[in-house]
Motif scaffolding. Structure first.
Motif, PDB file in Angstrom:
ATOM      1  N   SER A   9       0.838  -1.219  -0.158  1.00  0.00           N
ATOM      2  CA  SER A   9       0.096   0.018  -0.123  1.00  0.00           C
ATOM      3  C   SER A   9       0.867   1.327  -0.024  1.00  0.00           C
ATOM      4  CB  SER A   9      -0.669   0.066   1.344  1.00  0.00           C
ATOM      5  OG  SER A   9      -1.832   1.072   1.346  1.00  0.00           O
TER       6      SER A   9
ATOM      7  N   PRO B  75       1.136   5.755   0.270  1.00  0.00           N
ATOM      8  CA  PRO B  75       0.446   6.881   0.898  1.00  0.00           C
ATOM      9  C   PRO B  75      -0.481   7.392  -0.159  1.00  0.00           C
ATOM     10  CG  PRO B  75       2.664   6.716   1.316  1.00  0.00           C
ATOM     11  CD  PRO B  75       2.664   5.701   0.214  1.00  0.00           C
ATOM     12  N   TYR B  76      -1.618   8.122   0.332  1.00  0.00           N
ATOM     13  CA  TYR B  76      -2.281   8.927  -0.700  1.00  0.00           C
ATOM     14  C   TYR B  76      -1.742  10.014  -1.291  1.00  0.00           C
ATOM     15  CZ  TYR B  76      -6.777  10.589  -2.312  1.00  0.00           C
ATOM     16  OH  TYR B  76      -7.910  10.891  -3.345  1.00  0.00           O
TER      17      TYR B  76
ATOM     18  N   ASN C 255       2.267  12.119  -1.146  1.00  0.00           N
ATOM     19  CA  ASN C 255       3.584  12.250  -0.653  1.00  0.00           C
ATOM     20  C   ASN C 255       4.388  13.069  -1.537  1.00  0.00           C
ATOM     21  OD1 ASN C 255       5.838  12.102   1.399  1.00  0.00           O
ATOM     22  ND2 ASN C 255       6.268  10.005   0.127  1.00  0.00           N
TER      23      ASN C 255
ATOM     24  N   ASP D  22       3.901   7.715  -3.873  1.00  0.00           N
ATOM     25  CA  ASP D  22       2.210   7.675  -3.411  1.00  0.00           C
ATOM     26  C   ASP D  22       1.250   7.341  -4.475  1.00  0.00           C
ATOM     27  OD1 ASP D  22       2.602   9.731  -5.192  1.00  0.00           O
ATOM     28  OD2 ASP D  22       2.066  11.405  -3.567  1.00  0.00           O
ATOM     29  N   THR D  23       0.285   7.423  -4.237  1.00  0.00           N
ATOM     30  CA  THR D  23      -0.994   7.124  -5.365  1.00  0.00           C
ATOM     31  C   THR D  23      -0.605   8.133  -6.607  1.00  0.00           C
ATOM     32  OG1 THR D  23      -2.611   8.449  -4.213  1.00  0.00           O
ATOM     33  CG2 THR D  23      -2.580   6.191  -3.737  1.00  0.00           C
TER      34      THR D  23
ATOM     35  N   SER E 159     -11.513   8.794   4.865  1.00  0.00           N
ATOM     36  CA  SER E 159     -10.260   9.286   5.362  1.00  0.00           C
ATOM     37  C   SER E 159     -10.328   9.407   6.993  1.00  0.00           C
ATOM     38  CB  SER E 159      -9.359  10.149   4.830  1.00  0.00           C
ATOM     39  OG  SER E 159     -10.319  11.436   4.692  1.00  0.00           O
TER      40      SER E 159
ATOM     41  N   SER F 166      -6.013   8.691   6.314  1.00  0.00           N
ATOM     42  CA  SER F 166      -5.904   9.064   4.950  1.00  0.00           C
ATOM     43  C   SER F 166      -5.168   8.015   3.880  1.00  0.00           C
ATOM     44  CB  SER F 166      -5.065  10.346   4.752  1.00  0.00           C
ATOM     45  OG  SER F 166      -3.921  10.139   5.318  1.00  0.00           O
ATOM     46  N   ASP F 167      -4.523   7.026   4.849  1.00  0.00           N
ATOM     47  CA  ASP F 167      -3.706   6.194   3.898  1.00  0.00           C
ATOM     48  C   ASP F 167      -4.356   4.815   4.038  1.00  0.00           C
ATOM     49  OD1 ASP F 167      -2.150   8.243   3.044  1.00  0.00           O
ATOM     50  OD2 ASP F 167      -0.750   7.901   4.624  1.00  0.00           O
TER      51      ASP F 167
ATOM     52  N   THR G  85      -6.563   3.979  -1.247  1.00  0.00           N
ATOM     53  CA  THR G  85      -5.296   4.246  -1.704  1.00  0.00           C
ATOM     54  C   THR G  85      -5.070   3.101  -2.857  1.00  0.00           C
ATOM     55  OG1 THR G  85      -4.113   2.944  -0.039  1.00  0.00           O
ATOM     56  CG2 THR G  85      -4.078   5.385   0.217  1.00  0.00           C
TER      57      THR G  85
END
Length: 717
Positions: free
Chosen positions: A478, A480-481, A483, A488-489, A539, A544-545, A550
């Motif tokens: 997974s 981070p949403y 970064n 991240d996504t 979130s 949030s993550d 995500t």
């Protein structure tokens, strides 16, 4: 006496010219924006001469949304500061900075600064009479500084202006957060105080969409951003508005700054090694290469590539990777000239095995041909062979228990390479995910065989298949949403939804258009949760993550307006009273009559994407079963009454099954599945095996084999 005075005046003038001539050696070297009492900006003289700071200014006074206020308007009497908590300051007359020195400007006054850091700043904005004060660039331009620098979107500019010319020269320009306060002087003409009555035009700056940000959000409280590259990274050196023709707005500050504990009035700490690994190696054959992968455009300065000979366990070749950077797709290729690599590898350079290649975050001068094996400062390594026995000495380079990789595993070493499968998987100093596959130099390892990925899938009935697939696809990697687009996504989706005709663009899910990818933040595109996050994994509820929020198998790039129109409507066909979301004619798809449609309850996706959406929903239903802490049990349903904010239901199931059958898996969907797999390490089984939809979601617990289908499909029973 007068003669001596004239000589002294000339000498002083020459000294001033020399001091100003070295202005290109002046940099912003550190910025601390939180906590408020510790805010400061640090400057550094990287050169070998004293620099006069008399005509040097420092500002964050740019506010495009506040009536078009820009710092360069100072030459015509404007320029901002003293409002919106902005400041516009100049250094005191006669101030200077010695060669190699660091000086700090405290934004909240020297007393708070000293209480926090234990040293005095060189200058202060707030007047506490403890250290020299910065001066106003114009009357009132440092008044009202209540909160200093913002973490949500800000620019700081160090500049020089002689007070007479129409134009000012940028010395350094640092942007973070969003780009709402980014500056471009392209097309700007100003008539300043030179009294000639003729406006003077600035040169073009880097387009704002192409400007790099240090980070998309604030650094952690008690930390700071520190410059690691005093040569300003990959800045464009000519044709700009900066000193000596630099284009200060073009520096890749996302690579040249890092976050660490503040070091006011002193050099930065040691920057962390960039997250780069060895992704693919071809040591046997006519076109040898080594491929590195990591974040897009990241610099490889300070990284050294070392090659080890298994016969002696000694270094036989060294390559300094300083001055290069990974591509926009995140690759650096060192290889045969015929591959158009970033660095040419002479033919026959790589030994066939047992041998090893390794990368170190250390200067190339530390490695000499004939030296033995070292793990000091190692970032990653691959130990390989082409059928020879393991070399215990070389295996010490990688993690204990990790295998030596055989390029000739399939008896085809001359035509295959050793690649991480899925792409970039396994982690640093781990080799267990390498396979012998067809080479993809400088590209995604997307030719990897799935192998036994679904070996444990049990299709005895719907329950056994659902449960066994869940065990296969859960526990994925997974990200981070958000970064700053690094691991991240945003990074995952920039690759997963890359426009197949233009790698610089991303393809929108609903509107069927493409936008140039400019990172995260405020853009014409955003991230669409095809399973709305309000239905089970917001979130606020799970953080949030959280993994569902995500997960890129259902998270897709979307035009902002179309994403807003869809909102959290469930999926269904819209037959009357519908509003059209018109698609564009792109990639041979879309055009009149092939549109999204929606009403107050539901959203119907255009034909080419119906199956994509349906299979994403089937994936989410099976992937998220509520069996892991922090994850919910997502469920598809035909009961629209269950689909409520905060509840884990989505639909409509029967419509999604219809869409799945109407729009079969296509090559784009297969490629996207592969790309997400390369990051997350899990796949969407309903793309690889569309027939499993019938087993789990249609037959009510009864699964049929291919043979059964052939026998009974025409009513043989």
């Amino acid at each position: 006496m007068k003669k001596h005075t004239r000589i002294l005046t000339v000498l002083l003038s020459l000294w001033a010219l020399a001091a100003h001539a070295n202005l290109s050696d002046l940099l912003i070297s550190e910025i601390a924006i939180t906590p408020t009492e510790g805010e400061f900006i640090e400057i550094h003289n990287k050169g070998g001469n004293v620099i006069d700071l008399t005509d040097v200014y420092l500002t964050d006074a740019t506010y495009p949304g506040g009536g078009g206020t820009y710092y360069y308007q100072l030459v015509s009497g404007g320029g901002g500061g003293g409002g919106f908590a902005d400041f516009y300051a100049r250094f005191p007359a006669g101030a200077s900075i010695a060669p190699g020195a660091y000086q700090t400007i405290a934004l909240n006054g020297a007393v708070d600064f000293n209480n926090l850091y234990g040293v005095d700043p060189t200058y202060e904005i707030a007047n506490t009479n403890a250290v020299p004060d910065m001066l106003e660039a114009r009357i009132g331009s440092i008044d009202g500084l209540s909160s200093g620098l913002s973490g949500g979107g800000e620019v700081v500019v160090l500049l020089h202006w002689d007070g007479q010319s129409d134009l000012m020269q940028d010395l350094d320009y640092v942007l973070w957060g969003d780009k709402n306060e980014a500056v471009s002087k392209t097309g700007i003409s100003i008539d300043g105080p030179d009294a000639d009555g003729t406006p003077t035009s600035y040169l073009d700056d880097t387009d704002i969409t192409s400007q790099a940000v240090v980070s998309a959000s604030s650094h952690a409280s008690g930390m700071s951003w520190q410059r690691s590259d005093m040569n300003e990274g990959n800045e464009t050196k000519t044709g700009g508005n900066g000193i000596s023709g630099h284009d200060e707005t073009s520096e890749d500050t996302n690579n040249t700054f890092f976050e660490d504990t503040p070091t006011p009035n002193a050099a930065a700490g040691n920057p962390p090694a960039p997250q780069i690994i060895i992704n693919e190696v071809d040591a046997v054959g006519s076109a040898e290469f080594i491929e590195l992968t990591g974040p897009a455009n990241v610099s490889t300065s300070g990284i050294t590539l070392v090659m080890y000979d298994g016969a002696t366990d000694q270094i036989y070749d060294v390559y300094d990777l300083s001055g290069y950077q990974l591509s926009a797709d995140g690759y650096l290729l060192i290889g045969d000239a015929g591959l158009s690599p970033d660095i040419v590898l002479p033919a026959g350079s790589l030994q066939d095995g047992p041998d090893a290649v390794a990368i170190y975050y250390a200067d190339a001068s530390q490695f000499t041909i004939g030296d033995g094996i070292t793990s000091t400062d190692i970032m990653d390594a691959l130990v390989y062979d082409s059928g020879q026995a393991d070399d215990a000495g070389l295996l010490a380079l990688i993690n204990n228990g990790e295998p030596q990789i055989n390029e000739n595993e399939n008896a085809d070493a001359t035509n295959q390479s050793m690649a991480r499968c899925p792409n970039a998987s396994g982690g640093s100093l781990n080799s267990s995910t390498y396979q012998a596959v067809d080479p993809t130099p400088g590209l995604l390892n997307n030719l990897c065989p799935i192998g036994d990925y679904y070996a444990t899938a049990d299709d005895t009935n719907a329950t056994t298949l659902r449960n066994s697939l869940h065990e296969i696809i859960d526990d994925h990697t997974s990200f981070p949403y958000s970064n700053d687009g690094i691991d991240d996504t945003w990074e995952v989706l920039s690759f997963a939804d890359e426009d197949p005709t233009d790698p610089s663009k991303v393809w929108m899910i609903y509107k069927n258009n493409s936008y140039t990818y400019n990172g995260g933040g405020q853009q014409p595109y955003n991230r669409e949760h095809t399973w709305p996050q309000s239905y089970g994994f917001s979130s606020g509820a799970l953080g949030s993550d959280n993994t569902a929020r995500t997960d890129a198998h259902h998270l897709m790039m979307s035009d902002v307006g179309y994403n807003g129109n869809r909102g959290n409507l469930y999926f269904d066909n819209c037959d009357s009273g519908c509003t059209n979301d018109v698609t564009t004619a792109n990639h041979g798809q879309g055009g009149p009559g092939i549109n999204n449609k929606y009403d107050s309850n539901s959203y119907e996706v255009w034909d080419f994407r119906k199956g994509d959406i349906a299979r994403a929903m089937f994936y989410m239903d099976v992937r998220y079963a509520g069996d892991v802490s922090g994850e919910v049990d997502l469920q598809l349903t035909d009961n629209a009454g269950l689909i409520q904010t905060g509840d884990p239901y989505m639909g409509l199931l029967s419509t999604l099954i219809q869409w799945h059958n109407q729009d079969p898996v296509d090559s784009y969907e297969l490629e996207r599945n592969e790309r997400v797999y390369s990051y997350q390490g899990n796949r969407n089984p309903f793309i690889d095996h569309p027939e499993w939809v019938e087993c789990i979601f249609i037959n009510g617990g009864q699964c049929t084999t291919v043979a059964d289908d052939l026998i009974f499909k025409n009513g043989f029973e």
